[in-house]
Each structure stands twice: as C-alpha cells, then as structure tokens.
Write a protein that holds these residues in place. Structure first.
Motif, PDB file in Angstrom:
ATOM      1  N   VAL A   1       5.595   5.579   2.666  1.00 16.40           N
ATOM      2  CA  VAL A   1       5.158   6.371   1.518  1.00 16.40           C
ATOM      3  C   VAL A   1       6.269   7.315   1.077  1.00 16.40           C
ATOM      4  O   VAL A   1       6.549   7.470  -0.114  1.00 16.40           O
ATOM      5  CB  VAL A   1       3.878   7.157   1.855  1.00 16.40           C
ATOM      6  CG1 VAL A   1       3.533   8.132   0.740  1.00 16.40           C
ATOM      7  CG2 VAL A   1       2.711   6.199   2.105  1.00 16.40           C
TER       8      VAL A   1
ATOM      9  N   ILE B   1       1.339   7.253  -6.567  1.00 15.72           N
ATOM     10  CA  ILE B   1       0.295   8.229  -6.890  1.00 15.72           C
ATOM     11  C   ILE B   1       0.764   9.640  -6.557  1.00 15.72           C
ATOM     12  O   ILE B   1       0.594  10.583  -7.347  1.00 15.72           O
ATOM     13  CB  ILE B   1      -1.004   7.890  -6.127  1.00 15.72           C
ATOM     14  CG1 ILE B   1      -1.587   6.577  -6.655  1.00 15.72           C
ATOM     15  CG2 ILE B   1      -2.023   9.015  -6.258  1.00 15.72           C
ATOM     16  CD1 ILE B   1      -2.714   6.042  -5.809  1.00 15.72           C
ATOM     17  N   LEU B   2       1.391   9.795  -5.399  1.00 10.45           N
ATOM     18  CA  LEU B   2       1.829  11.125  -4.983  1.00 10.45           C
ATOM     19  C   LEU B   2       2.985  11.652  -5.823  1.00 10.45           C
ATOM     20  O   LEU B   2       3.256  12.855  -5.830  1.00 10.45           O
ATOM     21  CB  LEU B   2       2.229  11.102  -3.503  1.00 10.45           C
ATOM     22  CG  LEU B   2       1.085  10.897  -2.505  1.00 10.45           C
ATOM     23  CD1 LEU B   2       1.620  10.913  -1.080  1.00 10.45           C
ATOM     24  CD2 LEU B   2       0.013  11.986  -2.682  1.00 10.45           C
TER      25      LEU B   2
ATOM     26  N   ALA C   1       0.820  -1.210   0.000  1.00  9.08           N
ATOM     27  CA  ALA C   1       0.000   0.000   0.000  1.00  9.08           C
ATOM     28  C   ALA C   1       0.861   1.271   0.000  1.00  9.08           C
ATOM     29  O   ALA C   1       0.544   2.247  -0.693  1.00  9.08           O
ATOM     30  CB  ALA C   1      -0.929  -0.006   1.206  1.00  9.08           C
ATOM     31  N   ALA C   2       1.956   1.271   0.781  1.00  6.97           N
ATOM     32  CA  ALA C   2       2.814   2.461   0.834  1.00  6.97           C
ATOM     33  C   ALA C   2       3.414   2.764  -0.535  1.00  6.97           C
ATOM     34  O   ALA C   2       3.516   3.930  -0.940  1.00  6.97           O
ATOM     35  CB  ALA C   2       3.923   2.261   1.864  1.00  6.97           C
TER      36      ALA C   2
ATOM     37  N   ARG D   1       2.058   2.007  -3.425  1.00  8.03           N
ATOM     38  CA  ARG D   1       1.000   2.505  -4.311  1.00  8.03           C
ATOM     39  C   ARG D   1       0.712   3.979  -4.043  1.00  8.03           C
ATOM     40  O   ARG D   1       0.569   4.778  -4.967  1.00  8.03           O
ATOM     41  CB  ARG D   1      -0.277   1.681  -4.116  1.00  8.03           C
ATOM     42  CG  ARG D   1      -0.142   0.232  -4.554  1.00  8.03           C
ATOM     43  CD  ARG D   1      -1.494  -0.430  -4.753  1.00  8.03           C
ATOM     44  NE  ARG D   1      -2.333  -0.351  -3.573  1.00  8.03           N
ATOM     45  CZ  ARG D   1      -2.295  -1.203  -2.555  1.00  8.03           C
ATOM     46  NH1 ARG D   1      -1.408  -2.203  -2.573  1.00  8.03           N
ATOM     47  NH2 ARG D   1      -3.110  -1.084  -1.531  1.00  8.03           N
ATOM     48  N   VAL D   2       0.615   4.336  -2.757  1.00  4.68           N
ATOM     49  CA  VAL D   2       0.352   5.737  -2.416  1.00  4.68           C
ATOM     50  C   VAL D   2       1.516   6.609  -2.875  1.00  4.68           C
ATOM     51  O   VAL D   2       1.315   7.702  -3.426  1.00  4.68           O
ATOM     52  CB  VAL D   2       0.112   5.899  -0.901  1.00  4.68           C
ATOM     53  CG1 VAL D   2      -0.041   7.366  -0.533  1.00  4.68           C
ATOM     54  CG2 VAL D   2      -1.130   5.135  -0.476  1.00  4.68           C
TER      55      VAL D   2
ATOM     56  N   ARG E   1       0.714  16.927  -2.189  1.00  3.02           N
ATOM     57  CA  ARG E   1       1.580  15.886  -1.648  1.00  3.02           C
ATOM     58  C   ARG E   1       1.972  16.198  -0.208  1.00  3.02           C
ATOM     59  O   ARG E   1       1.918  15.332   0.678  1.00  3.02           O
ATOM     60  CB  ARG E   1       2.826  15.751  -2.535  1.00  3.02           C
ATOM     61  CG  ARG E   1       3.775  14.644  -2.119  1.00  3.02           C
ATOM     62  CD  ARG E   1       4.809  14.384  -3.196  1.00  3.02           C
ATOM     63  NE  ARG E   1       5.559  15.594  -3.538  1.00  3.02           N
ATOM     64  CZ  ARG E   1       5.519  16.179  -4.738  1.00  3.02           C
ATOM     65  NH1 ARG E   1       4.765  15.683  -5.700  1.00  3.02           N
ATOM     66  NH2 ARG E   1       6.236  17.270  -4.977  1.00  3.02           N
TER      67      ARG E   1
ATOM     68  N   VAL F   1      -1.053  15.650   2.155  1.00  2.00           N
ATOM     69  CA  VAL F   1      -1.326  14.228   2.405  1.00  2.00           C
ATOM     70  C   VAL F   1      -0.288  13.635   3.356  1.00  2.00           C
ATOM     71  O   VAL F   1      -0.616  12.906   4.298  1.00  2.00           O
ATOM     72  CB  VAL F   1      -1.358  13.453   1.076  1.00  2.00           C
ATOM     73  CG1 VAL F   1      -1.405  11.952   1.331  1.00  2.00           C
ATOM     74  CG2 VAL F   1      -2.554  13.878   0.243  1.00  2.00           C
TER      75      VAL F   1
ATOM     76  N   LEU G   1      -0.825  11.897   6.996  1.00  2.00           N
ATOM     77  CA  LEU G   1      -0.375  10.534   7.289  1.00  2.00           C
ATOM     78  C   LEU G   1       0.580  10.512   8.474  1.00  2.00           C
ATOM     79  O   LEU G   1       0.563   9.578   9.288  1.00  2.00           O
ATOM     80  CB  LEU G   1       0.308   9.933   6.055  1.00  2.00           C
ATOM     81  CG  LEU G   1      -0.601   9.604   4.867  1.00  2.00           C
ATOM     82  CD1 LEU G   1       0.238   9.109   3.690  1.00  2.00           C
ATOM     83  CD2 LEU G   1      -1.632   8.551   5.255  1.00  2.00           C
TER      84      LEU G   1
END
Length: 339
Positions: free
Chosen positions: A231, A204-205, A197-198, A200-201, A213, A216, A220
C-alpha cells in the motif's frame, strides 16, 4: 481460349503461384495448411513448360475470379478475433478461444504465448517439467526467459535437462501439449477485480487526509506488514513529488493547475511538503518562481483544510497527466515509506 482446359485447377493454381514467386513480397504460402502446401509443391514438380497463351488465359480466369469476390473472411478463429478487434467482450472472446481449443481447431501456441504473466508462472509451477520444457521451447525468448527466471533453482535445473529431450517431439504431440496448457490455464482462478488490492487501497489513500492515511497505515502495519508495504508503494502524495516527478515535467504540471490552488499547496507548512514546494518552484523560471513567492506571502493565514485540498488537487492533476501518457512517474524504491 486454346490450352486453358488442358490444365486442372491445381495446375492453374501452380501457374499463378509460380508467377507470384518472382515477387518475394507478393505471396506467402504459410497460411495454407500442410496438406495444401504439399499438394501444390507436388503439382509444380510435375509441370514443365506452359505456353504464353495458356498462361495468359489462366491469369485472365484468376483475375475474373478475384473481381467476383465480394467479401473475404479470415477462415479461422484467430483471424476472426483479430478482425473483430475490441468489438467482442472479453468473456465472449475467452469463451470462443476455449471452444476452439477444446475442438482442436487452430494453433494453440499463439494463445499460450498471449496468456498473462501470472498464468504462465502458475503453469510453470504446476505442470510436469517435460510440459514446461516444451512450453519454454515454443514461447518467444523474452517471455520464456522471464518465466524460467521465476522458477525455483531445482525446478529450473530439471526443466533445463528436460529441454534436451524436446528435439524429437512430433508436431501432433506439440499441438496436444498446447491444448492441454490452454485447458489448464482456463481452470486457473481468475480474480474478479484486476487491480491488486494494495494498489486499490493506495489509490484511495492518496486522497484521504494525512491523519486518516497515517491511522490506516499504522493499523495495516500491525495486522499485515507485507500488505501495508504494498500500500505504501502505491501511495503518491504531495510530499512524494521530489522523489517521483522529474524536474522537466514541473512546468507541464503547473499549467494544468489554477494559480490559487497552486499557491495554497505551496504554502503547506509541513517540512516534507515545504520541500516539495521548493522542488516545484525550482522547476519553474526564476521570474515565475519569484512571482509565486510574493503572492504566497500575501495570502495571509490559511486553514489546514484549504492546504490539504490544494495538495490533493495537485496530486490528482499529476495522476491525470500520467494516465494520459503526458508524464511518467519515477517508481518508488521498495523501502519507501509514507511520510
């Protein structure tokens, strides 16, 4: 052919194997099961002299048999899956392997050795120390040492002691242990999405605006600092170029970028972005770098969005080269933070 009928099929097989043994690369009996190897060795042990006429007749019969063969199949599941390669879906391949494991066909240990690292670590942490000791004994040394290093200190000591008892285990017991491990691995939860997940995020960022960015990441940090750190390590933006890109790759990157885009990105006023721009220019020939500087001065005033889009295009070009294997990014250190 005189003498040919005097030999049984097993004896004929023994003659062919005896002839092939003179060429070390031409024959391997390891694919035969244990019973077949034993029968062949016993047959050869009971034979002495075979005359030349009988030998030639056996060879002729063997060659005739080879010429009559139309298609050869592997004869086992592992060989069949290897032959099919990527033609089957991953789910179908897993299902076939599970069915083979449950029926006891084939050697389970190559499939155990091929399990993902996370699955091996989960088994090492949940199975009994005796089972783990047998698993370490059967795995390739590299995978075994990696798995052993992930154990807690107390469990590693217990597993090491248990390995002293593995010398007397029977092949049948070892086979059953392999099946147990495959079935246990099959029961482990499998994520529907492979990418962490990290990561993927972070991906995206990479293409978000700087203010989004930062917003977010700040959120987090407050909610899950560990996840936020992952991330940050996954993020790669324009200002990271000096730390993540090797100087020798700069010319290759620039060739994939349209010059107007490059000029806008190099004109970024932020100090960290300006340092990245200077790093890019330093990786080019003096003549080319001077020419780019002159054109940057003639650009005039740029809108922030134009600069942001240009930086994003350069990052995207670097990512494409990385995915194609044309360059390798330097891995970020653990405490790297987004600027």
């Amino acid at each position: 052919m005189p003498g040919q009928t005097a030999l049984s099929q097993r004896q004929k097989a023994a003659v062919i194997v005896r002839l092939l043994l003179d060429d070390d690369d031409a024959v391997s009996l390891s694919r035969l099961n244990s019973d077949a190897q034993t029968l062949l060795a016993e047959e050869m042990a009971g034979m002495e002299l075979v005359d030349r006429q009988t030998r030639d007749a056996v060879i002729a019969e063997f060659c005739d048999g080879l010429e009559a063969v139309g298609v050869i199949f592997p004869g086992d599941l592992d060989g069949t899956l290897a032959m099919l390669g990527g033609k089957l879906s991953e789910d179908s391949t897993d299902r076939l392997r599970r069915l083979a494991a449950m029926s006891g066909r084939g050697d389970p240990w190559p499939r155990v050795a091929a399990l993902p690292k996370d699955s091996l670590h989960a088994l090492a942490g949940s199975e009994s120390v005796e089972i783990v000791a047998l698993m370490l004994s059967k795995l390739p040394v590299g995978r075994a040492s990696e798995m052993f290093g992930a154990l807690t200190r107390d469990r590693a000591r217990a597993v090491a002691r248990a390995m002293a008892l593995t010398a007397d285990v029977t092949p049948q017991a070892l086979h059953r242990v392999g099946l147990v491990l495959l079935q246990a691995a099959d029961s482990l939860p499998r994520p529907a999405i492979d990418t962490p997940a990290a990561d993927r995020v972070g991906a995206i960022l990479n293409f978000a605006t700087a203010d989004l960015r930062d917003d977010v990441l700040d959120t987090l940090d407050q909610q899950d600092a560990g996840f936020a750190g992952g991330v940050r390590r996954a993020i790669f933006i324009f200002s990271h170029i000096p730390d993540r890109v090797q100087n020798r790759d700069i010319a290759r990157i620039v060739r994939d970028i349209e010059q107007p885009v490059l000029l806008r990105a190099l004109s970024a006023p932020d100090p960290a972005d300006a340092a990245a721009a200077q790093f890019i220019l330093s990786g080019l020939s003096q003549r080319m770098a001077d020419g780019l500087r002159e054109e940057m001065e003639a650009l005039g005033r740029l809108r922030p969005r134009e600069i942001e889009d240009a930086k994003t295009d350069i990052v995207a070009a670097i990512r494409r080269l990385e995915e194609a294997g044309d360059l390798t990014l330097i891995q970020p250190v653990d405490d790297e933070a987004d600027d």
